[in-house]
Design a protein around this motif. Structure first.
Motif, PDB file in Angstrom:
ATOM      1  N   ALA A   1      73.709  33.293  41.673  1.00  0.00           N
ATOM      2  CA  ALA A   1      72.653  34.266  41.985  1.00  0.00           C
ATOM      3  C   ALA A   1      72.757  35.490  41.085  1.00  0.00           C
ATOM      4  O   ALA A   1      71.748  35.998  40.582  1.00  0.00           O
ATOM      5  CB  ALA A   1      72.753  34.684  43.448  1.00  0.00           C
ATOM      6  N   TYR A   2      73.975  35.974  40.846  1.00  0.00           N
ATOM      7  CA  TYR A   2      74.165  37.124  39.952  1.00  0.00           C
ATOM      8  C   TYR A   2      73.662  36.790  38.550  1.00  0.00           C
ATOM      9  O   TYR A   2      73.028  37.635  37.888  1.00  0.00           O
ATOM     10  CB  TYR A   2      75.640  37.520  39.880  1.00  0.00           C
ATOM     11  CG  TYR A   2      76.236  37.959  41.194  1.00  0.00           C
ATOM     12  CD1 TYR A   2      75.465  38.595  42.166  1.00  0.00           C
ATOM     13  CD2 TYR A   2      77.586  37.740  41.471  1.00  0.00           C
ATOM     14  CE1 TYR A   2      76.018  38.993  43.373  1.00  0.00           C
ATOM     15  CE2 TYR A   2      78.140  38.133  42.685  1.00  0.00           C
ATOM     16  CZ  TYR A   2      77.354  38.762  43.630  1.00  0.00           C
ATOM     17  OH  TYR A   2      77.910  39.145  44.827  1.00  0.00           O
ATOM     18  N   TRP A   3      73.926  35.587  38.095  1.00  0.00           N
ATOM     19  CA  TRP A   3      73.485  35.162  36.759  1.00  0.00           C
ATOM     20  C   TRP A   3      71.960  35.106  36.698  1.00  0.00           C
ATOM     21  O   TRP A   3      71.352  35.588  35.731  1.00  0.00           O
ATOM     22  CB  TRP A   3      74.092  33.799  36.431  1.00  0.00           C
ATOM     23  CG  TRP A   3      73.606  33.212  35.148  1.00  0.00           C
ATOM     24  CD1 TRP A   3      73.923  33.617  33.881  1.00  0.00           C
ATOM     25  CD2 TRP A   3      72.697  32.106  35.003  1.00  0.00           C
ATOM     26  NE1 TRP A   3      73.271  32.825  32.949  1.00  0.00           N
ATOM     27  CE2 TRP A   3      72.522  31.896  33.614  1.00  0.00           C
ATOM     28  CE3 TRP A   3      72.037  31.276  35.904  1.00  0.00           C
ATOM     29  CZ2 TRP A   3      71.689  30.882  33.120  1.00  0.00           C
ATOM     30  CZ3 TRP A   3      71.216  30.257  35.410  1.00  0.00           C
ATOM     31  CH2 TRP A   3      71.056  30.084  34.038  1.00  0.00           C
ATOM     32  N   VAL A   4      71.320  34.519  37.703  1.00  0.00           N
ATOM     33  CA  VAL A   4      69.857  34.435  37.741  1.00  0.00           C
ATOM     34  C   VAL A   4      69.235  35.821  37.674  1.00  0.00           C
ATOM     35  O   VAL A   4      68.284  36.067  36.919  1.00  0.00           O
ATOM     36  CB  VAL A   4      69.393  33.696  39.019  1.00  0.00           C
ATOM     37  CG1 VAL A   4      67.886  33.845  39.220  1.00  0.00           C
ATOM     38  CG2 VAL A   4      69.762  32.216  38.950  1.00  0.00           C
ATOM     39  N   LEU A   5      69.779  36.750  38.440  1.00  0.00           N
ATOM     40  CA  LEU A   5      69.236  38.111  38.456  1.00  0.00           C
ATOM     41  C   LEU A   5      69.538  38.848  37.154  1.00  0.00           C
ATOM     42  O   LEU A   5      68.686  39.563  36.622  1.00  0.00           O
ATOM     43  CB  LEU A   5      69.804  38.876  39.648  1.00  0.00           C
ATOM     44  CG  LEU A   5      69.290  38.414  41.021  1.00  0.00           C
ATOM     45  CD1 LEU A   5      70.082  39.083  42.139  1.00  0.00           C
ATOM     46  CD2 LEU A   5      67.805  38.713  41.166  1.00  0.00           C
ATOM     47  N   ASP A   6      70.754  38.674  36.642  1.00  0.00           N
ATOM     48  CA  ASP A   6      71.146  39.359  35.404  1.00  0.00           C
ATOM     49  C   ASP A   6      70.272  38.932  34.226  1.00  0.00           C
ATOM     50  O   ASP A   6      69.939  39.754  33.360  1.00  0.00           O
ATOM     51  CB  ASP A   6      72.615  39.058  35.102  1.00  0.00           C
ATOM     52  CG  ASP A   6      73.097  39.751  33.837  1.00  0.00           C
ATOM     53  OD1 ASP A   6      73.090  41.004  33.816  1.00  0.00           O
ATOM     54  OD2 ASP A   6      73.468  39.050  32.875  1.00  0.00           O
ATOM     55  N   LYS A   7      69.881  37.672  34.208  1.00  0.00           N
ATOM     56  CA  LYS A   7      69.050  37.157  33.116  1.00  0.00           C
ATOM     57  C   LYS A   7      67.555  37.334  33.388  1.00  0.00           C
ATOM     58  O   LYS A   7      66.731  36.952  32.552  1.00  0.00           O
ATOM     59  CB  LYS A   7      69.356  35.676  32.875  1.00  0.00           C
ATOM     60  CG  LYS A   7      70.790  35.400  32.436  1.00  0.00           C
ATOM     61  CD  LYS A   7      71.124  36.126  31.145  1.00  0.00           C
ATOM     62  CE  LYS A   7      72.544  35.847  30.705  1.00  0.00           C
ATOM     63  NZ  LYS A   7      72.908  36.603  29.458  1.00  0.00           N
ATOM     64  N   GLY A   8      67.219  37.922  34.527  1.00  0.00           N
ATOM     65  CA  GLY A   8      65.811  38.147  34.847  1.00  0.00           C
ATOM     66  C   GLY A   8      65.032  36.862  35.036  1.00  0.00           C
ATOM     67  O   GLY A   8      63.835  36.798  34.726  1.00  0.00           O
ATOM     68  N   LEU A   9      65.680  35.827  35.581  1.00  0.00           N
ATOM     69  CA  LEU A   9      65.017  34.532  35.745  1.00  0.00           C
ATOM     70  C   LEU A   9      64.118  34.491  36.965  1.00  0.00           C
ATOM     71  O   LEU A   9      63.257  33.615  37.086  1.00  0.00           O
ATOM     72  CB  LEU A   9      66.067  33.414  35.835  1.00  0.00           C
ATOM     73  CG  LEU A   9      66.994  33.284  34.623  1.00  0.00           C
ATOM     74  CD1 LEU A   9      67.988  32.156  34.839  1.00  0.00           C
ATOM     75  CD2 LEU A   9      66.190  33.044  33.351  1.00  0.00           C
ATOM     76  N   ALA A  10      64.325  35.405  37.896  1.00  0.00           N
ATOM     77  CA  ALA A  10      63.493  35.480  39.092  1.00  0.00           C
ATOM     78  C   ALA A  10      63.485  36.910  39.583  1.00  0.00           C
ATOM     79  O   ALA A  10      64.391  37.700  39.282  1.00  0.00           O
ATOM     80  CB  ALA A  10      64.026  34.544  40.181  1.00  0.00           C
ATOM     81  N   ASP A  11      62.458  37.249  40.341  1.00  0.00           N
ATOM     82  CA  ASP A  11      62.385  38.573  40.956  1.00  0.00           C
ATOM     83  C   ASP A  11      63.386  38.652  42.093  1.00  0.00           C
ATOM     84  O   ASP A  11      63.579  37.669  42.829  1.00  0.00           O
ATOM     85  CB  ASP A  11      60.976  38.816  41.483  1.00  0.00           C
ATOM     86  CG  ASP A  11      60.786  40.250  41.918  1.00  0.00           C
ATOM     87  OD1 ASP A  11      61.057  40.535  43.094  1.00  0.00           O
ATOM     88  OD2 ASP A  11      60.359  41.066  41.081  1.00  0.00           O
TER      89      ASP A  11
END
Length: 334
Positions: free
Chosen positions: A125-135
């Motif tokens: 989840a941290y990776w998804v948010l850090d890369k801006g993959l989802a709001d």
């Protein structure tokens, strides 16, 4: 009754299907509604009309699949759609993606089509948010879970560690080549490495092990808990791992867990697993050589946490589905 449709593109036995089966059978989830699995071809083209109150994707996202996903979203404009991300992580990106920017664009577009995106570990989840993959408003993290009752029935391994087990598909992802090299580099002649599983790397890994009598291959394991009971510790040298169900089972069985410090395995390290420095042959060899007795108090805490995973899983899915369903359907699902 609420109908929850699960979309999959691979029904072979593995982590994804085991998690879906757990969703269908876990205590605390039966009241949510009727679950149904729909197979979507790997070509990416599937039905554009799916009859259900909630659609849950367990699919692997790719460019070929995007046109169909866009059609699916358009055909179900008012139906809650959820995507569970079982595959993509920082480690996956590092080892498998030659053009990261293009890949990230595809993932962002795919994720934007869903009301919620469910990472299966906090680190993912941290990776998804850090890369801006989802709001951030789309994200609901639900660590994977399966029934670990058979593992919980195994007495904890509290004596000197002599047998290290490695469980999983014999594929590059699992990093068993690193573990074998590390074992061969270790001077400890009193240790054994038992590798359980099958896959395309069986011949290469057997060749890599050579004639080292400390390393043996157990093949396919029809009774994983019985195999887990035969080892003193479990090693996971994965190159990428969204969550790692073997890690959950090892902790539930009271086995010392040695894990590479990456992706979802970091969640298990936070719960008591032993991190192996930099996931290199040298790091693993040093760890294996230094093994002695496990910390019993740490094993007990890790075991307790693993056995509570199913309840947390059920509660998280209950909250997510209740939040997504229309008010008139909430009473029906309650």
């Amino acid at each position: 009754m609420t109908t929850i449709i699960h979309l999959v593109d691979d029904t072979t036995p593995g982590g994804v299907m085991r998690v879906i089966e757990h969703v269908q059978s876990a205590a605390g989830l039966g009241h949510l509604g009727r679950h149904s699995v729909v197979m979507i071809p790997k070509t990416g083209r599937g039905p554009t009309r799916i009859h259900g109150d909630v659609i849950v994707s367990h699919l692997t996202m790719n460019w070929r699949r995007l046109p169909w996903l866009i059609q699916l979203r358009a055909a179900h404009a008012t139906t809650p759609m959820v995507h569970v991300e079982h595959s993509y992580t920082a480690g996956f990106l590092r080892h498998n993606v030659p053009h990261p920017a293009r890949f990230m664009t595809m993932v962002r577009v795919a994720f934007s089509l869903f009301d919620r995106v469910v990472p299966v570990s906090d680190t993912q989840a941290y990776w998804v948010l850090d890369k801006g993959l989802a709001d951030p408003s789309q994200i609901t993290t639900i660590p994977s879970a399966v029934d670990v009752s058979l593992f919980d029935s195994i007495p904890s391994a509290t004596g000197p560690i002599k047998v290290i087990g490695a469980f999983g598909r014999l594929e590059p992802q699992k990093g068993f080549d690193v573990l074998i090299r590390a074992m061969r580099a270790s001077p400890r002649q009193d240790l054994q490495l038992h590798i359980f599983g099958q896959g395309s790397e069986r011949e290469a890994l057997t060749s890599l092990a050579g004639a080292d009598p400390r390393i043996c291959f157990g093949g396919f394991v029809p009774e994983p808990a019985k195999a887990m009971a035969s080892v003193d510790a479990v090693a996971m040298p994965s190159r990428w791992e969204a969550y790692g169900l073997v890690a959950l089972e090892a902790r539930a069985a009271g086995r010392m867990l040695l894990a590479s410090p990456l992706d979802g395995l970091n969640d298990h390290i936070a719960a008591g697993a032993h991190p192996v420095r930099d996931n290199s042959v040298r790091g693993w060899s040093e760890t294996l050589t230094a093994l002695d007795r496990p910390d019993i108090a740490k094993l007990d805490r890790a075991r307790s946490d693993a056995n509570a995973a199913s309840a947390r899983f059920a509660q998280s899915w209950t909250l997510l589905l209740h939040d997504l369903l229309a008010p008139e359907d909430k009473a029906q699902a309650a």
